[in-house]
Design a protein around this motif. Structure first.
Motif, short mmCIF file in Angstrom:
data_model
loop_
_atom_site.label_atom_id
_atom_site.label_comp_id
_atom_site.label_asym_id
_atom_site.label_seq_id
_atom_site.Cartn_x
_atom_site.Cartn_y
_atom_site.Cartn_z
N LYS A 14 0.83 -1.21 0.00
CA LYS A 14 0.00 0.00 0.00
C LYS A 14 0.87 1.25 0.00
O LYS A 14 0.55 2.24 -0.66
N LYS A 15 1.97 1.22 0.75
CA LYS A 15 2.89 2.37 0.77
C LYS A 15 3.49 2.61 -0.62
O LYS A 15 3.61 3.76 -1.05
N VAL A 16 3.87 1.53 -1.27
CA VAL A 16 4.48 1.65 -2.60
C VAL A 16 3.46 2.22 -3.59
O VAL A 16 3.77 3.13 -4.37
N LYS A 17 2.24 1.70 -3.54
CA LYS A 17 1.20 2.20 -4.45
C LYS A 17 0.82 3.64 -4.13
O LYS A 17 0.46 4.40 -5.02
N ALA A 18 0.89 4.03 -2.86
CA ALA A 18 0.59 5.42 -2.49
C ALA A 18 1.70 6.35 -2.95
O ALA A 18 1.45 7.50 -3.31
N ALA A 19 2.94 5.86 -2.96
CA ALA A 19 4.06 6.69 -3.40
C ALA A 19 3.99 6.96 -4.90
O ALA A 19 4.31 8.05 -5.37
N TYR A 20 3.59 5.95 -5.67
CA TYR A 20 3.46 6.07 -7.12
C TYR A 20 2.09 5.57 -7.56
O TYR A 20 1.96 4.48 -8.10
N PRO A 21 1.03 6.36 -7.32
CA PRO A 21 -0.30 5.91 -7.71
C PRO A 21 -0.46 5.91 -9.23
O PRO A 21 0.00 6.83 -9.90
N PHE A 22 -1.06 4.87 -9.75
CA PHE A 22 -1.27 4.73 -11.19
C PHE A 22 -2.52 5.52 -11.55
O PHE A 22 -3.64 5.03 -11.46
N ILE A 23 -2.34 6.77 -11.98
CA ILE A 23 -3.45 7.64 -12.33
C ILE A 23 -3.44 7.77 -13.86
O ILE A 23 -2.63 8.50 -14.43
N LEU A 24 -4.34 7.04 -14.49
CA LEU A 24 -4.44 7.02 -15.93
C LEU A 24 -5.83 7.48 -16.33
O LEU A 24 -6.82 6.96 -15.84
N SER A 25 -5.89 8.46 -17.21
CA SER A 25 -7.17 8.96 -17.70
C SER A 25 -7.28 8.66 -19.18
O SER A 25 -6.39 8.99 -19.95
N GLU A 26 -8.39 8.03 -19.54
CA GLU A 26 -8.67 7.79 -20.96
C GLU A 26 -9.83 8.65 -21.41
O GLU A 26 -10.39 8.44 -22.47
#
Length: 185
Positions: free
Chosen positions: A169-181
């Motif tokens: 969870k810490k890793v995903k919070a540090a680099y959240p995958f925010i992709l907009s299509e």
């Protein structure tokens, strides 16, 4: 005199019909699992009391377009698929606002503030092939995976496959995958 032995015979014609019907039944009702596709979660609804329509600073948006000729465009420049991962990493890990303690970017004023603010916008033309779309998605996923791996090794001192759920969870919070299509202005 000969003794003739009569061998009893069984009519198996109807058994073959039954076996064939069973075979068809199992073929029709069996599920065949397919592991193909893109593993993405849909965004959650906007929590009450938070304005989710706030504009995003333009420098925090990495605009990737795939035109009808399957050319990948970053802004107005046509790039090769091989370069997309490195360009995405440079954008995400930039640390333009100097608030990211774990980022290793160049701190450019024309790139993202930090990974938590960065949004990757992916748009396609009507004639874009599925193959190119998936190739771009794969390169973006590789970029996030590489950044998360570096964070895991440098900050948590563990490889990604050895992380606990809380570390993940810490890793995903540090680099959240925010992709907009979504179509952007």
């Amino acid at each position: 005199m000969r003794h003739s032995k009569l061998v009893p015979q069984v009519n198996v014609g109807s058994m073959a019909d039954i076996a064939f019907l069973l075979l068809i039944f199992f073929l029709v009702t069996a599920t065949i699992s397919s592991e193909e596709g893109i593993n993405r979660l849909l965004p959650k609804e906007c929590p009450p009391g938070i304005n989710c329509t706030d504009p995003i600073n333009e420098r925090n948006v990495l605009r990737i377009q795939i035109n009808n000729d399957d050319e990948i465009m970053l802004g107005k420049d046509i790039i090769l698929i091989e370069d997309l991962k490195d360009l995405t990493i440079a954008f995400l890990d930039n640390n333009g606002d100097k608030s990211c303690t774990y980022c290793n970017g160049e701190k450019s004023q024309t790139s993202s503030d930090n990974p938590k603010e960065a949004v990757v916008s992916l748009q396609t033309g009507k004639q874009t092939t599925y193959k190119t779309f998936i190739a771009v998605q794969n390169e973006l996923t590789k970029a996030y995976y590489e950044l998360r791996h570096i964070y895991s090794m440098n900050i948590l001192n563990k490889p990604v496959d050895k992380l606990s759920k809380s570390d993940l969870k810490k890793v995903k919070a540090a680099y959240p995958f925010i992709l907009s299509e979504a179509v952007t202005k």
